[in-house]
Design an enzyme around this catalytic site. Structure first.
Site, PDB file in Angstrom:
ATOM      1  N   LYS A 253       8.860 -17.180 -17.226  1.00 27.07           N
ATOM      2  CA  LYS A 253       9.867 -18.234 -17.124  1.00 27.07           C
ATOM      3  C   LYS A 253       9.481 -19.220 -16.024  1.00 27.07           C
ATOM      4  O   LYS A 253       8.835 -18.843 -15.041  1.00 27.07           O
ATOM      5  CB  LYS A 253      11.237 -17.640 -16.756  1.00 27.07           C
ATOM      6  CG  LYS A 253      11.874 -16.730 -17.775  1.00 27.07           C
ATOM      7  CD  LYS A 253      13.175 -16.172 -17.206  1.00 27.07           C
ATOM      8  CE  LYS A 253      13.867 -15.220 -18.172  1.00 27.07           C
ATOM      9  NZ  LYS A 253      14.475 -15.947 -19.303  1.00 27.07           N
ATOM     10  N   ARG A 328      16.730  -7.878 -26.461  1.00 24.33           N
ATOM     11  CA  ARG A 328      17.017  -7.334 -27.790  1.00 24.33           C
ATOM     12  C   ARG A 328      16.242  -6.047 -28.054  1.00 24.33           C
ATOM     13  O   ARG A 328      16.662  -5.206 -28.849  1.00 24.33           O
ATOM     14  CB  ARG A 328      16.731  -8.391 -28.856  1.00 24.33           C
ATOM     15  CG  ARG A 328      15.293  -8.819 -28.994  1.00 24.33           C
ATOM     16  CD  ARG A 328      15.123 -10.158 -29.676  1.00 24.33           C
ATOM     17  NE  ARG A 328      15.614 -11.246 -28.832  1.00 24.33           N
ATOM     18  CZ  ARG A 328      15.602 -12.530 -29.202  1.00 24.33           C
ATOM     19  NH1 ARG A 328      15.119 -12.883 -30.385  1.00 24.33           N
ATOM     20  NH2 ARG A 328      16.062 -13.455 -28.390  1.00 24.33           N
TER      21      ARG A 328
END
Length: 473
Positions: A253, A328
Site C-alpha cells: 500500500k 477475504r
C-alpha cells in the site's frame, strides 16, 4: 471511566440540570422570564443551549417533532455529546438528566453523554484530567436494569475502540488473544485459542498464507457465550477480520491516507469481540459464537506472492492476484470453520474493501447477504443505533470475475464492483444463513464527529448487540 449513575425522583436545585424538550412550554418551569427569552432566541437557530447559573449549568437539547423516532434518538445522543463538552469546559463533574419530551429519549441522551467520555491516552505523558463523576437520572421511564445495559454496551464500545487504537507494536495477533482472554475472564464467556501448529494441522490455508510474511505467529480465536437459559437451539456465529496490521503484503500500500491507518484493519474483530463481551455482561439468553482469525500482513522474503495458488480450509484452491486482498482469505477459512456449529445465522464483519468507503463514506457500512429477513432486521438495528447500513445485491454476475483458469477461484476479480465481488468470494465458503458487513468506512475516523472520536469508533458493537437483543424481545 464510567461515571456513577443514580436514579432520583425529583430535580434538585443545587446541581447542574440537563434536559430534552420539543418546545419552550415544556421547560418553562425551570426558567426565569429572561432565561426563557434567551432560550427562545437560541432555539431559533440551534438545537442545544447552555445557561450558566454559577456554579451550575442549565443545558437544553431541542428535539424536532417532524423527525422519525430513530432520528430523534440520534438528536438525543448528539445532545448528550454537547452536554459532556459543556460540562468538561466548565469543569462541572456532576449533572442531572431529565426528559420533557413525550417520547422516551433519555436512554439515548445518556448513551450519547457516556460515549463522549472516551479517551485513549495510554501513550501520552499528559493524561486527560477531567472526569465526570456523577449522573443523576430523573425520569420514571428508565430503571436500573436499563442503565446497567447502557453502561455495559458503552464499556464494550470502548473495548472495540481501544483494540483498534492500539498499534501493532503492542497488539500482535498473540496479544489480541491475550486481550480477549482478559475480557472473557471478566464477562464470563469462554475462549479457545488455536496456535500456529493447530492452524497448520487444520490446514487453514488462507490464514497461513497471509501470515507467511510475518515474524509473529497467527492465532485463531473461538469465543463462546452459552448461558443455560439460551433460547436458540442453534448458535448465532460472528466472524471478525483480525488483520492487526496490513501493509498490503508484496502488493504494498502507499503510506499517506492508506497504510498509516492500517492498525484499524482488525476493526471487524474488535466489533465482534466487543459485541460478545456486551452480550455476556448483560447476560443475554442467547448462544453466541465468535471466530477471529488473526495475523498481520507483511512483505517479508517468504511472503505469499501474486501468482501463488493456496488451498483453503475447505479444500478450495485460490489463485492469488493481489496480496492486499488478504482479509477475504482469512475470513474464508473462518466461514468454512463456522459450518461445524450448524449455525442459525453467521454474520461476518470486516474492514474489507476501500470501495465500501467510497460507497458509504464514514456514515454507514455496506451489508449484503443471502437471508433477506435477517438483513432487514440488521438494517433496522442500524437505524435503532444510528450505525446504519446500505445494502447491495449479491447478483451472480459479480462472481464471474472471480473465475481462474488455474484454480477454483482468484482472490481479486475486477476493480469495478469490488465490494460485492469480495462478498461473492466469501459467499463461496458458506452453506448457511449469512450476512456480510463491510465496515471499511466506519471503523476508524480521521476527525471527531459528535460521540464518535477520531481513531477507533467502535462501530458495529451497538449494532450487533441491538440485533442480538431483537431476538429475545
Amino acid at each position: 471511566m464510567i461515571p456513577k449513575i443514580s436514579i432520583a425522583s425529583t430535580i434538585a436545585e443545587n446541581n447542574s440540570l440537563a434536559c430534552l424538550s420539543t418546545n419552550l412550554k415544556e421547560v418553562s418551569s425551570q426558567l426565569t422570564e429572561t432565561e426563557t427569552t434567551f432560550l427562545k432566541k437560541k432555539f431559533e437557530k440551534e438545537d442545544a443551549c447552555t445557561i450558566s447559573r454559577y456554579p451550575h449549568l442549565l443545558f437544553f437539547g431541542k428535539i424536532k417533532t417532524d423527525k422519525e423516532h430513530y432520528q430523534q434518538a440520534e438528536m438525543a445522543r448528539v445532545a448528550g455529546t454537547k452536554l459532556y463538552d459543556e460540562l468538561k469546559s466548565s469543569g462541572e463533574t456532576s449533572v442531572q438528566l431529565t426528559n420533557f419530551c413525550s417520547i422516551n429519549l433519555l436512554p439515548a441522551f445518556l448513551e450519547g453523554l457516556l460515549l463522549n467520555t472516551y479517551t485513549f491516552d495510554k501513550y501520552k505523558k499528559e493524561k486527560e484530567t477531567f472526569l465526570l463523576e456523577n449522573i443523576l437520572i430523573v425520569d420514571e421511564k428508565i430503571n436500573t436494569e436499563k442503565i446497567n445495559e447502557i453502561v455495559n454496551t458503552t464499556k464494550a464500545t470502548f473495548v472495540a475502540r481501544d483494540l483498534v487504537n492500539e498499534p501493532l507494536s503492542f497488539l500482535t495477533a498473540s496479544q489480541l488473544s491475550k486481550e480477549i482472554e482478559k475480557l472473557s475472564n471478566e464477562a464470563g464467556f469462554t475462549l479457545e485459542v488455536f496456535n500456529k501448529k493447530k492452524i497448520e494441522i487444520l490446514k487453514m490455508g488462507g490464514l497461513l498464507a497471509v501470515n507467511k510474511g510475518s515474524i509473529d505467529p497467527p492465532t485463531f480465536n473461538i469465543l463462546e457465550w452459552k448461558p443455560e437459559n439460551a433460547i436458540n437451539k442453534k448458535p448465532i456465529v460472528f466472524v471478525g477480520k483480525g488483520v492487526v496490521y496490513d501493509t498490503g503484503g508484496l502488493s504494498l500500500k502507499p503510506t499517506p491516507n492508506s497504510m498509516d491507518y492500517m492498525k484499524s484493519d482488525m476493526g471487524g474483530a474488535a466489533t465482534i469481540v466487543a459485541a460478545i463481551y456486551a452480550a455476556a455482561l448483560n447476560k443475554l439468553p442467547l448462544h453466541i459464537v465468535g471466530l477471529v482469525p488473526a495475523t498481520d500482513n507483511r512483505p517479508d522474503g517468504n511472503a505469499y506472492v501474486p501468482g501463488d495458488i493456496i488451498k483453503m480450509f475447505d479444500g478450495t484452491t485460490v489463485e492469488i492476484k493481489n496480496t492486499d486482498a488478504e482479509g477475504r482469505l482469512i475470513l474464508a477459512d473462518a466461514l468454512s470453520y463456522a459450518k461445524k456449529y450448524k449455525p442459525q445465522l453467521v454474520i461476518d464483519c470486516a474492514t474489507l474493501t476501500g470501495s465500501a468507503d467510497i460507497i458509504t463514506g464514514p456514515h454507514a457500512a455496506v451489508v449484503m447477504g443471502n437471508t433477506a429477513k435477517n438483513v432487514e432486521r440488521l438494517k433496522q438495528s442500524g437505524l435503532n443505533t444510528y450505525e446504519r447500513l446500505i445494502e447491495v445485491p449479491l447478483w451472480e454476475e459479480y462472481a464471474v470475475p472471480l473465475k481462474s483458469p488455474i484454480a477454483d477461484l482468484n482472490n481479486l476479480g475486477t476493480r469495478e464492483g469490488q465490494t460485492t465481488i469480495a462478498g461473492k468470494f466469501l459467499e463461496h465458503f458458506t452453506d448457511y444463513n449469512w450476512i456480510h458487513v463491510d465496515m471499511a468506512g466506519t471503523a476508524f475516523r480521521k476527525e471527531k464527529d459528535a460521540y464518535r472520536p477520531a481513531g477507533g469508533t467502535g462501530y458495529g458493537t451497538r449494532l450487533l448487540y441491538n440485533f442480538l437483543k431483537s431476538h429475545i424481545q
